[in-house]
Scaffold this motif. Structure first.
Motif, short mmCIF file in Angstrom:
data_model
loop_
_atom_site.label_atom_id
_atom_site.label_comp_id
_atom_site.label_asym_id
_atom_site.label_seq_id
_atom_site.Cartn_x
_atom_site.Cartn_y
_atom_site.Cartn_z
N TYR A 1 -3.38 0.63 10.97
CA TYR A 1 -4.36 0.91 9.92
C TYR A 1 -5.77 0.71 10.44
O TYR A 1 -6.67 1.47 10.11
CB TYR A 1 -4.10 -0.01 8.72
CG TYR A 1 -5.07 0.17 7.58
CD1 TYR A 1 -4.89 1.19 6.65
CD2 TYR A 1 -6.17 -0.68 7.42
CE1 TYR A 1 -5.78 1.36 5.60
CE2 TYR A 1 -7.06 -0.51 6.38
CZ TYR A 1 -6.86 0.51 5.48
OH TYR A 1 -7.76 0.68 4.44
N ASP A 2 -5.96 -0.33 11.24
CA ASP A 2 -7.29 -0.66 11.75
C ASP A 2 -7.17 -1.30 13.13
O ASP A 2 -6.07 -1.46 13.66
CB ASP A 2 -8.02 -1.60 10.78
CG ASP A 2 -7.32 -2.95 10.59
OD1 ASP A 2 -6.51 -3.35 11.46
OD2 ASP A 2 -7.58 -3.63 9.59
N SER B 1 0.13 0.49 9.72
CA SER B 1 -0.01 1.28 8.50
C SER B 1 1.24 1.18 7.65
O SER B 1 2.36 1.08 8.16
CB SER B 1 -0.23 2.76 8.86
OG SER B 1 -1.34 2.92 9.70
N LYS C 1 4.59 -4.54 8.24
CA LYS C 1 3.60 -4.52 7.18
C LYS C 1 3.80 -5.70 6.24
O LYS C 1 2.84 -6.34 5.79
CB LYS C 1 3.68 -3.20 6.39
CG LYS C 1 2.49 -2.99 5.46
CD LYS C 1 1.21 -2.84 6.22
CE LYS C 1 0.01 -2.61 5.33
NZ LYS C 1 -1.23 -2.39 6.10
N ASN D 1 -8.36 5.86 8.80
CA ASN D 1 -8.50 6.89 7.77
C ASN D 1 -9.92 6.95 7.24
O ASN D 1 -10.46 8.02 7.01
CB ASN D 1 -7.47 6.69 6.66
CG ASN D 1 -7.90 5.67 5.63
OD1 ASN D 1 -8.60 5.97 4.66
ND2 ASN D 1 -7.49 4.42 5.82
N HIS E 1 -2.52 9.52 8.05
CA HIS E 1 -3.08 9.67 9.39
C HIS E 1 -2.64 10.99 10.02
O HIS E 1 -3.45 11.69 10.65
CB HIS E 1 -2.64 8.51 10.29
CG HIS E 1 -3.26 7.20 9.94
ND1 HIS E 1 -2.75 5.99 10.35
CD2 HIS E 1 -4.37 6.90 9.21
CE1 HIS E 1 -3.51 5.01 9.90
NE2 HIS E 1 -4.50 5.55 9.20
N SER F 1 0.84 -1.21 0.00
CA SER F 1 0.00 0.00 0.00
C SER F 1 0.87 1.26 0.00
O SER F 1 0.69 2.16 0.81
CB SER F 1 -0.93 0.02 1.22
OG SER F 1 -1.74 -1.12 1.26
N TYR G 1 0.08 5.43 4.46
CA TYR G 1 -1.10 5.59 5.30
C TYR G 1 -0.75 6.26 6.63
O TYR G 1 -1.56 7.01 7.19
CB TYR G 1 -1.78 4.24 5.54
CG TYR G 1 -2.72 3.87 4.42
CD1 TYR G 1 -3.94 4.51 4.29
CD2 TYR G 1 -2.39 2.89 3.49
CE1 TYR G 1 -4.81 4.19 3.27
CE2 TYR G 1 -3.24 2.55 2.46
CZ TYR G 1 -4.46 3.20 2.36
OH TYR G 1 -5.32 2.89 1.34
N HIS G 2 0.43 5.98 7.14
CA HIS G 2 0.86 6.65 8.37
C HIS G 2 0.93 8.16 8.15
O HIS G 2 0.45 8.94 8.99
CB HIS G 2 2.24 6.11 8.78
CG HIS G 2 2.73 6.64 10.08
ND1 HIS G 2 2.29 6.19 11.31
CD2 HIS G 2 3.65 7.62 10.36
CE1 HIS G 2 2.90 6.84 12.28
NE2 HIS G 2 3.74 7.72 11.73
N VAL H 1 -11.31 1.09 10.68
CA VAL H 1 -10.22 1.65 9.87
C VAL H 1 -10.13 3.14 10.15
O VAL H 1 -11.11 3.87 9.98
CB VAL H 1 -10.48 1.38 8.38
CG1 VAL H 1 -9.43 2.07 7.52
CG2 VAL H 1 -10.48 -0.13 8.11
#
Length: 333
Positions: free
Chosen positions: A249-250, A260, A308, A202, A268, A26, A264-265, A200
């Protein structure tokens, strides 16, 4: 938010532009803070989706097979088009946003638990067990945000009506066909309405911004109360997404914690900063600062990358890979 849903080329198969490594981790997108945000009104979006809109057109998959692909791809293209218009790139981008909204108006569900929703008609393909039909609070919130903006620019009531209706599935528990679950006893929007809940981070924030935009842009008292309650729930529980060295992430009980990706981090951090600007909460500001601090450490970045990768070995994106890994069979479709 799934980065699989963006389609840079505008092909008929949204989300297939990424190489296997990018999809595995991701790591294929970078989203910055919006540049045209009005903290007291509704103008630019808090996160700039311009990169999701390389053309002011509708992704073909959403015209030919609505409900097959994730609706967030379609909505983000519309929000990105609107952002390009705000940036002065031309009237064709406002028209692109209106095209996206036109599809939403045509495909918004009427009646039942999904009333007001944009329904997904296929199982979610990886990470979570989620059978159709289902709706996403993230898609609902982002769509409401797009529709409120177009109502503000055009004055057309059809956009306002659809935006208000878009919030309905977020008030229905996931177990009853909606997109809400209790987090520490408080209602919380679910990007993926799984059982047990996924929470989740985000996706929940994007959903909450839909409530905020309806509240501010349409002077909706119910939406305002739900937004403030949702931000309170987020602030009260934000530490649950903090591993002590990175963000999660979740909160889904996967066999391996779903930390994440770096992209994604960073998202956030941007979201929490933007949320604090719109609805100040000391807990959100503190979490944004902690998460930003984590990202400055090479050791923590490397550890997060390793975690990850471990997660994706345990919960593959690809059904083909899952069939090859005995422990992962059934984790992906």
């Amino acid at each position: 938010m799934s980065a699989d849903t963006a389609d840079r080329a505008g092909t008929s198969r949204p989300g297939r532009y990424r190489n296997p490594a990018e999809r595995f981790l991701s790591s294929s997108f970078r989203l910055r803070r919006g540049q045209h945000v009005d903290p007291a009104g509704v103008r630019g979006y808090p996160i700039d989706f311009s990169s999701k809109a390389e053309q002011p057109t509708v992704l073909p998959g959403f015209l030919g097979e609505p409900g097959r692909y994730l609706w967030v791809a379609h909505v983000q293209r519309g929000l990105g088009s609107f952002e390009r218009w705000l940036a002065g790139e031309g009237e064709e981008w406002l028209e692109g946003a209106r095209r996206a909204a036109g599809v939403l108006l045509e495909r918004q569900a009427s009646g039942g638990a999904h009333d007001g929703g944009w329904v997904q008609l296929r199982p979610y393909p990886h990470t979570y067990v989620l059978e159709p039909p289902w709706v996403s609070a993230m898609a609902q919130g982002e769509a409401a945000s797009l529709l409120v903006r177009l109502h503000g620019e055009t004055g057309e009531e059809r956009y306002a009506e659809a935006a208000t209706r878009a919030l309905r599935p977020m008030r229905v528990p996931s177990g009853e066909g909606g997109a809400s679950a209790l987090l520490d006893g408080r209602p919380f929007p679910e990007e993926y309405p799984t059982d047990p809940p996924s929470f989740v981070l985000n996706g929940a924030i994007f959903a909450l911004w839909g409530l905020r935009d309806v509240a501010v842009g349409l002077d909706d008292a119910d939406a305002r109360g739900e937004f403030e309650a949702g931000v309170d729930a987020l602030a009260a529980s934000i530490e649950r997404w903090d591993t002590g060295g990175w963000s999660r992430y979740d909160l889904h009980p996967h066999r391996v914690v779903n930390v994440s990706s770096r992209a994604y981090h960073e998202l956030h951090v941007a979201q929490l900063e933007a949320m604090h600007d719109l609805a100040p909460r000391a807990e959100l500001r503190a979490a944004a600062d902690r998460f930003a601090g984590y990202a400055t450490s090479p050791g923590r970045r490397a550890a997060a990358l390793g975690r990850k990768a471990l997660f994706r070995l345990a919960e593959p994106r690809s059904a083909r890979v899952a069939r090859l890994l005995p422990w992962a069979r059934g984790a992906a479709r």
